[in-house]
Design a protein around this motif. Structure first.
Motif, PDB file in Angstrom:
ATOM      1  N   ALA A 250      10.119   2.690  15.805  1.00 27.80           N
ATOM      2  CA  ALA A 250       8.663   2.700  15.700  1.00 27.80           C
ATOM      3  C   ALA A 250       8.191   3.753  14.703  1.00 27.80           C
ATOM      4  CB  ALA A 250       8.053   2.955  17.077  1.00 27.80           C
ATOM      5  N   GLU A 251       8.836   4.917  14.720  1.00 28.80           N
ATOM      6  CA  GLU A 251       8.469   5.987  13.794  1.00 28.80           C
ATOM      7  C   GLU A 251       8.700   5.556  12.344  1.00 28.80           C
ATOM      8  OE1 GLU A 251      10.282  10.333  12.743  1.00 28.80           O
ATOM      9  OE2 GLU A 251       9.916   9.903  14.874  1.00 28.80           O
ATOM     10  N   LEU A 252       9.802   4.850  12.099  1.00 21.90           N
ATOM     11  CA  LEU A 252      10.070   4.355  10.749  1.00 21.90           C
ATOM     12  C   LEU A 252       9.007   3.344  10.329  1.00 21.90           C
ATOM     13  CD1 LEU A 252      12.008   4.288   8.297  1.00 21.90           C
ATOM     14  CD2 LEU A 252      13.194   2.404   9.432  1.00 21.90           C
ATOM     15  N   GLY A 253       8.606   2.484  11.253  1.00 23.51           N
ATOM     16  CA  GLY A 253       7.569   1.511  10.934  1.00 23.51           C
ATOM     17  C   GLY A 253       6.249   2.182  10.567  1.00 23.51           C
ATOM     18  N   ARG A 254       5.860   3.179  11.347  1.00 30.78           N
ATOM     19  CA  ARG A 254       4.609   3.884  11.047  1.00 30.78           C
ATOM     20  C   ARG A 254       4.690   4.581   9.697  1.00 30.78           C
ATOM     21  NH1 ARG A 254       5.070   4.933  16.664  1.00 30.78           N
ATOM     22  NH2 ARG A 254       6.085   6.947  16.291  1.00 30.78           N
ATOM     23  N   SER A 255       5.837   5.178   9.412  1.00 30.34           N
ATOM     24  CA  SER A 255       6.012   5.888   8.145  1.00 30.34           C
ATOM     25  C   SER A 255       5.903   4.947   6.955  1.00 30.34           C
ATOM     26  CB  SER A 255       7.374   6.588   8.147  1.00 30.34           C
ATOM     27  OG  SER A 255       7.661   7.162   6.888  1.00 30.34           O
ATOM     28  N   LEU A 256       6.547   3.792   7.058  1.00 31.61           N
ATOM     29  CA  LEU A 256       6.489   2.845   5.936  1.00 31.61           C
ATOM     30  C   LEU A 256       5.087   2.286   5.760  1.00 31.61           C
ATOM     31  CD1 LEU A 256       9.736   0.663   5.806  1.00 31.61           C
ATOM     32  CD2 LEU A 256       9.027   2.546   4.346  1.00 31.61           C
ATOM     33  N   ARG A 257       4.409   2.057   6.853  1.00 34.02           N
ATOM     34  CA  ARG A 257       3.054   1.511   6.735  1.00 34.02           C
ATOM     35  C   ARG A 257       2.132   2.493   6.016  1.00 34.02           C
ATOM     36  NH1 ARG A 257      -0.057  -2.578  10.563  1.00 34.02           N
ATOM     37  NH2 ARG A 257      -1.970  -2.697   9.346  1.00 34.02           N
ATOM     38  N   VAL A 258       2.254   3.765   6.332  1.00 34.26           N
ATOM     39  CA  VAL A 258       1.422   4.769   5.683  1.00 34.26           C
ATOM     40  C   VAL A 258       1.723   4.844   4.195  1.00 34.26           C
ATOM     41  CG1 VAL A 258       1.043   7.271   5.503  1.00 34.26           C
ATOM     42  CG2 VAL A 258       1.065   6.167   7.759  1.00 34.26           C
ATOM     43  N   ARG A 259       3.005   4.673   3.841  1.00 37.14           N
ATOM     44  CA  ARG A 259       3.417   4.828   2.437  1.00 37.14           C
ATOM     45  C   ARG A 259       3.430   3.516   1.666  1.00 37.14           C
ATOM     46  NH1 ARG A 259       8.421   5.975   1.943  1.00 37.14           N
ATOM     47  NH2 ARG A 259       9.211   5.999   4.078  1.00 37.14           N
ATOM     48  N   ALA A 260       3.000   2.428   2.294  1.00 37.73           N
ATOM     49  CA  ALA A 260       3.064   1.124   1.627  1.00 37.73           C
ATOM     50  C   ALA A 260       2.165   1.086   0.386  1.00 37.73           C
ATOM     51  CB  ALA A 260       2.639   0.028   2.599  1.00 37.73           C
ATOM     52  N   PRO A 261       2.709   0.676  -0.755  1.00 40.31           N
ATOM     53  CA  PRO A 261       1.881   0.583  -1.959  1.00 40.31           C
ATOM     54  C   PRO A 261       0.806  -0.504  -1.833  1.00 40.31           C
ATOM     55  CG  PRO A 261       4.229   0.481  -2.483  1.00 40.31           C
ATOM     56  CD  PRO A 261       4.104   0.326  -1.012  1.00 40.31           C
ATOM     57  N   ARG A 262      -0.209  -0.385  -2.664  1.00 38.89           N
ATOM     58  CA  ARG A 262      -1.240  -1.406  -2.704  1.00 38.89           C
ATOM     59  C   ARG A 262      -0.597  -2.759  -3.018  1.00 38.89           C
ATOM     60  NH1 ARG A 262      -7.044  -1.154  -5.581  1.00 38.89           N
ATOM     61  NH2 ARG A 262      -6.986   0.753  -4.367  1.00 38.89           N
ATOM     62  N   GLY A 263      -1.071  -3.785  -2.336  1.00 38.69           N
ATOM     63  CA  GLY A 263      -0.518  -5.131  -2.550  1.00 38.69           C
ATOM     64  C   GLY A 263       0.323  -5.609  -1.398  1.00 38.69           C
ATOM     65  N   ILE A 264       0.832  -4.654  -0.584  1.00 40.20           N
ATOM     66  CA  ILE A 264       1.615  -5.058   0.576  1.00 40.20           C
ATOM     67  C   ILE A 264       0.702  -5.427   1.729  1.00 40.20           C
ATOM     68  CG2 ILE A 264       3.233  -4.244   2.329  1.00 40.20           C
ATOM     69  CD1 ILE A 264       4.764  -2.803   0.182  1.00 40.20           C
ATOM     70  N   TYR A 265      -0.261  -4.550   2.048  1.00 39.01           N
ATOM     71  CA  TYR A 265      -1.262  -4.871   3.048  1.00 39.01           C
ATOM     72  C   TYR A 265      -2.575  -5.148   2.308  1.00 39.01           C
ATOM     73  CZ  TYR A 265       1.827  -3.468   6.804  1.00 39.01           C
ATOM     74  OH  TYR A 265       2.868  -3.399   7.689  1.00 39.01           O
ATOM     75  N   THR A 266      -2.893  -6.416   2.178  1.00 38.66           N
ATOM     76  CA  THR A 266      -4.085  -6.765   1.398  1.00 38.66           C
ATOM     77  C   THR A 266      -5.292  -6.934   2.293  1.00 38.66           C
ATOM     78  OG1 THR A 266      -3.421  -9.088   1.562  1.00 38.66           O
ATOM     79  CG2 THR A 266      -2.749  -7.888  -0.409  1.00 38.66           C
TER      80      THR A 266
END
Length: 316
Positions: free
Chosen positions: A300-316
């Motif tokens: 879960a911690e890895l998921g939260r970390s990646l979501r915060v660092r996700a570049p523009r275009g991944i979560y539109t």
């Protein structure tokens, strides 16, 4: 399973019912489950009844699941049958399970995991790089589409739904040049000879849960839980706890290309996670390791970390 004088007797095989989708792969997985249960308990191979349940996801062939409602489309009719008491064990490809199950249902565990790699099925190539320029590749998976677009921006990707046989036939007839399928499913169907190449994990990280068969039961169903105990795989359960916790933090609802794979060695686990934009141009990836007792928390911690660092275009 060892019974003591004080233990209630194990329910007989004939009192259990397996629920599954009706695709050839789903049936193969249900029969693998029945075989393992029969071997563990000394039951005859035909003593476990199988209830084949058609799901909404099986009926939708003309659009991506992300547009129709997500992963739950492959499970909701089976969930309903289980909650009504029609079936005891629901057998699912783990990667098809939504991150949250309906109240009253739980994942009891997993059978030993198969090879997690993706397989390339192509008419005239043995690698993604070897596909002809402008090749037409069929896939319904956003993850596979994004990985393909990242590796080969020139190829054309078309929606490909249907069971494994249907997809293989479209390649064989030349309607498309290639497709990607899970090696595990091809092996379970006896179709590994149709594979052009197995894709290395550093080239094509699998979907969360790929290669694993999950068994869902009603919460508090001690009879079913007791019967399952001898066939469940500890390491697969730990790996899937990490992967599914990772996916949950990333809103794994078929709208975002997500990949994740965990391995277990003794009392340690390792998880690698990957996020991509739909066109494959943006990417975020990382990994974590730790004691197996912390697999879900660290996933879960890895998921939260990646979501915060996700570049523009991944979560539109």
């Amino acid at each position: 399973m060892t019974q003591t004088a004080d233990s209630p007797p194990l329910r007989p095989a004939g009192s259990f019912v397996i629920g599954t989708r009706g695709s050839p792969l789903a049936l193969a997985q249900a029969h693998e489950f029945a075989g393992r249960m029969s071997e563990a308990h000394g039951w005859a191979s035909d003593e476990l009844a199988v209830d084949v349940i058609r799901t909404t996801g099986d009926s939708i062939q003309d659009r991506p699941l992300s547009e129709a409602g997500g992963k739950g489309l492959f499970t909701k009719e089976i969930d309903a049958a289980q909650l009504e008491g029609r079936i005891d064990f629901a057998i699912h490809s783990a990667k098809d399970l939504p991150t949250a199950l309906p109240a009253g249902l739980v994942i009891a565990g997993y059978m030993p995991r198969e090879d997690v790699r993706d397989a390339l099925i192509a008419r005239d190539a043995t690698s993604i790089a070897g596909l002809r320029r402008g090749a037409i590749v069929g896939s319904a998976s956003l993850r596979r589409q994004a990985i393909l677009r990242r590796a080969r921006p020139d190829i054309e990707i078309v929606l490909l739904r249907g069971n494994v046989g249907t997809r293989l036939d479209k390649v064989a007839r030349g309607e498309i040049d290639a497709t990607l399928l899970a090696f595990a499913g091809l092996k379970r169907l006896g179709l590994a000879d149709r594979i052009s190449a197995l894709l290395p994990l550093d080239e094509c990280l699998p979907a969360v849960g790929q290669g694993a068969i999950a068994i869902v039961i009603r919460e508090g169903d001690e009879g079913s839980s007791e019967a399952l105990a001898p066939i469940l795989c500890r390491d697969t359960g730990i790996a899937l706890a990490a992967e599914r916790a990772f996916l949950t933090e990333l809103d794994g609802s078929c709208r975002t290309p997500i990949a994740g794979h965990a391995t277990v060695s003794g009392e340690r686990f390792h998880l690698r996670g990957l996020l991509l934009s739909p066109d494959g141009t943006a990417i975020a990836e990382d990994a974590c390791s730790g004691p197996v007792a912390d697999a879900a928390a660290l996933g879960a911690e890895l998921g939260r970390s990646l979501r915060v660092r996700a570049p523009r275009g991944i979560y539109t």
